[in-house]
Write a protein that holds these residues in place. Structure first.
Motif, short mmCIF file in Angstrom:
data_model
loop_
_atom_site.label_atom_id
_atom_site.label_comp_id
_atom_site.label_asym_id
_atom_site.label_seq_id
_atom_site.Cartn_x
_atom_site.Cartn_y
_atom_site.Cartn_z
N MET A 191 -6.77 10.93 -8.76
CA MET A 191 -6.43 9.76 -7.95
C MET A 191 -5.10 9.17 -8.44
SD MET A 191 -8.54 6.20 -7.39
CE MET A 191 -9.90 7.04 -6.60
N LYS A 192 -4.19 8.92 -7.50
CA LYS A 192 -2.89 8.39 -7.88
C LYS A 192 -3.01 6.94 -8.33
CE LYS A 192 -1.49 6.79 -3.28
NZ LYS A 192 -0.46 6.86 -2.23
N ARG A 193 -2.13 6.58 -9.25
CA ARG A 193 -2.13 5.22 -9.77
C ARG A 193 -1.42 4.30 -8.77
NH1 ARG A 193 -2.40 2.41 -14.54
NH2 ARG A 193 -0.98 0.65 -14.75
N MET A 194 -2.05 3.15 -8.48
CA MET A 194 -1.47 2.19 -7.55
C MET A 194 -1.11 0.92 -8.29
SD MET A 194 -3.82 2.49 -4.13
CE MET A 194 -2.70 1.36 -3.28
N ASN A 195 0.00 0.33 -7.91
CA ASN A 195 0.40 -0.95 -8.47
C ASN A 195 -0.19 -2.08 -7.65
OD1 ASN A 195 2.01 0.17 -10.54
ND2 ASN A 195 3.72 0.44 -9.10
N ARG A 196 -0.77 -3.02 -8.34
CA ARG A 196 -1.37 -4.18 -7.67
C ARG A 196 -0.29 -5.06 -7.06
NH1 ARG A 196 -3.15 -9.30 -11.23
NH2 ARG A 196 -3.47 -10.79 -9.55
N LYS A 197 -0.56 -5.58 -5.88
CA LYS A 197 0.35 -6.52 -5.24
C LYS A 197 -0.29 -7.90 -5.23
CE LYS A 197 3.47 -3.86 -2.43
NZ LYS A 197 4.25 -3.86 -1.18
N LYS A 198 0.52 -8.90 -5.56
CA LYS A 198 0.02 -10.27 -5.55
C LYS A 198 -0.02 -10.80 -4.12
CE LYS A 198 1.35 -11.54 -10.25
NZ LYS A 198 2.04 -12.52 -11.11
N ILE A 199 -0.99 -11.66 -3.88
CA ILE A 199 -1.19 -12.20 -2.54
C ILE A 199 0.02 -13.01 -2.08
CG2 ILE A 199 -2.60 -13.82 -1.19
CD1 ILE A 199 -5.03 -12.81 -2.75
N ARG A 200 0.65 -13.71 -2.98
CA ARG A 200 1.85 -14.47 -2.61
C ARG A 200 2.93 -13.56 -2.04
NH1 ARG A 200 4.82 -17.39 -7.46
NH2 ARG A 200 4.99 -15.21 -8.06
N GLU A 201 3.13 -12.41 -2.69
CA GLU A 201 4.13 -11.45 -2.22
C GLU A 201 3.75 -10.88 -0.85
OE1 GLU A 201 5.87 -7.05 -3.55
OE2 GLU A 201 4.53 -8.18 -4.89
N ILE A 202 2.46 -10.60 -0.67
CA ILE A 202 1.98 -10.03 0.59
C ILE A 202 2.22 -11.01 1.74
CG2 ILE A 202 -0.08 -9.31 1.85
CD1 ILE A 202 -1.17 -8.28 -0.85
N LEU A 203 1.86 -12.27 1.54
CA LEU A 203 1.98 -13.26 2.60
C LEU A 203 3.43 -13.62 2.88
CD1 LEU A 203 -1.02 -15.61 1.72
CD2 LEU A 203 -0.94 -13.74 3.37
N ASN A 204 4.27 -13.59 1.85
CA ASN A 204 5.69 -13.91 2.06
C ASN A 204 6.39 -12.81 2.85
OD1 ASN A 204 5.60 -16.36 0.74
ND2 ASN A 204 6.28 -15.55 -1.22
N LYS A 205 6.05 -11.55 2.57
CA LYS A 205 6.69 -10.44 3.28
C LYS A 205 6.18 -10.32 4.71
CE LYS A 205 8.07 -7.34 -0.46
NZ LYS A 205 7.93 -5.98 -1.04
N GLU A 208 -1.18 1.32 2.71
CA GLU A 208 -2.18 1.23 1.65
C GLU A 208 -1.67 0.33 0.53
OE1 GLU A 208 -5.22 4.49 0.18
OE2 GLU A 208 -3.33 4.72 -0.91
N ILE A 209 -2.45 -0.68 0.18
CA ILE A 209 -2.09 -1.57 -0.93
C ILE A 209 -3.34 -1.88 -1.75
CG2 ILE A 209 -0.19 -2.67 0.32
CD1 ILE A 209 -2.02 -5.11 0.67
#
Length: 218
Positions: A1-15, A21-22
């Motif tokens: 399984m490939k390693r995924m970097n976590r995304k913060k909710i603030r970054e998600i909502l701002n973009k 896939e996140i």
């Protein structure tokens, strides 16, 4: 399984941008089950006030394994597809593919539910109150004020010093100090009524400082 970097909710909502896939991680604020075979989760990771809505299909394998653990206050990891939300109140939502619970929260005992809590009640659960919007707002304001004050003085060549918190000095006779000791003073008083501080942790009478003026001037 490939390693995924976590995304913060603030970054998600701002973009506000769809992604195939996140990975998000956070605490479940609310859960609502529908008769259509879906659950609606509100997840918050502390990066902002707003929650991220997660749509969980009851047919995915990980939901069946974790359904009994997904309660308010539980810590979860979600991998899914970020899409535009047709509902009101959010611009994007996460369609879950994998849901895992890292930390459970017993719904019968977890004190923070979706309702108003008084300050008196929150004082009794100091370890959890930073998760509330009120304390989150206070801490963000204090953070911004502290940053601005420090930045102001740093730009002008000042140094930030950590002066001693525990001291033997009463700064300019400022008043009675709060004593810090590992001794039971009443039981260790001698015949003359004095306490032998040589047996104490610091070897002499100490208290919480009332000022950092002495160290600042030095």
């Amino acid at each position: 399984m490939k390693r995924m970097n976590r995304k913060k909710i603030r970054e998600i909502l701002n973009k506000n941008k769809e992604e195939v896939e996140i990975l998000v991680m956070g605490w479940v604020r609310t859960r609502r089950d529908s008769k259509g075979g879906f659950s609606f989760l509100e997840i918050n990771d502390g990066s902002c006030f707003k929650n991220l809505q997660v749509i969980v299909d009851h047919n995915i394998d990980s939901f069946e394994l974790n359904s009994g653990k997904l309660h308010t206050g539980s810590c979860a990891r979600v991998i899914g597809k970020l899409v535009q939300s047709p509902g009101k109140g959010q611009s994007v939502e996460l369609q879950a593919k994998i849901v895992e619970v890292y930390g459970e929260a017993d719904p019968d005992h977890y004190p923070l539910q979706k309702k108003h809590h008084s300050f008196e009640f929150l004082r009794e659960i100091a370890h959890l109150r930073p998760r509330t919007n009120t304390f989150g707002a206070v801490m963000r304001v204090r953070n911004r004020l502290s940053y601005s004050i420090h930045n102001f003085f740093q730009e002008r060549g000042f140094l930030y010093l950590h002066t001693p918190i525990i001291t033997t000095n009463d700064c300019e006779g400022a008043g009675e100090m709060f004593q810090v000791t590992t001794l039971n003073s009443d039981s260790l008083r001698g015949i003359d009524g004095e306490v032998d501080y040589s047996q104490d942790f610091f070897g002499e009478k100490t208290g919480l400082t009332v000022s950092g003026q002495l160290e600042g001037e030095v």
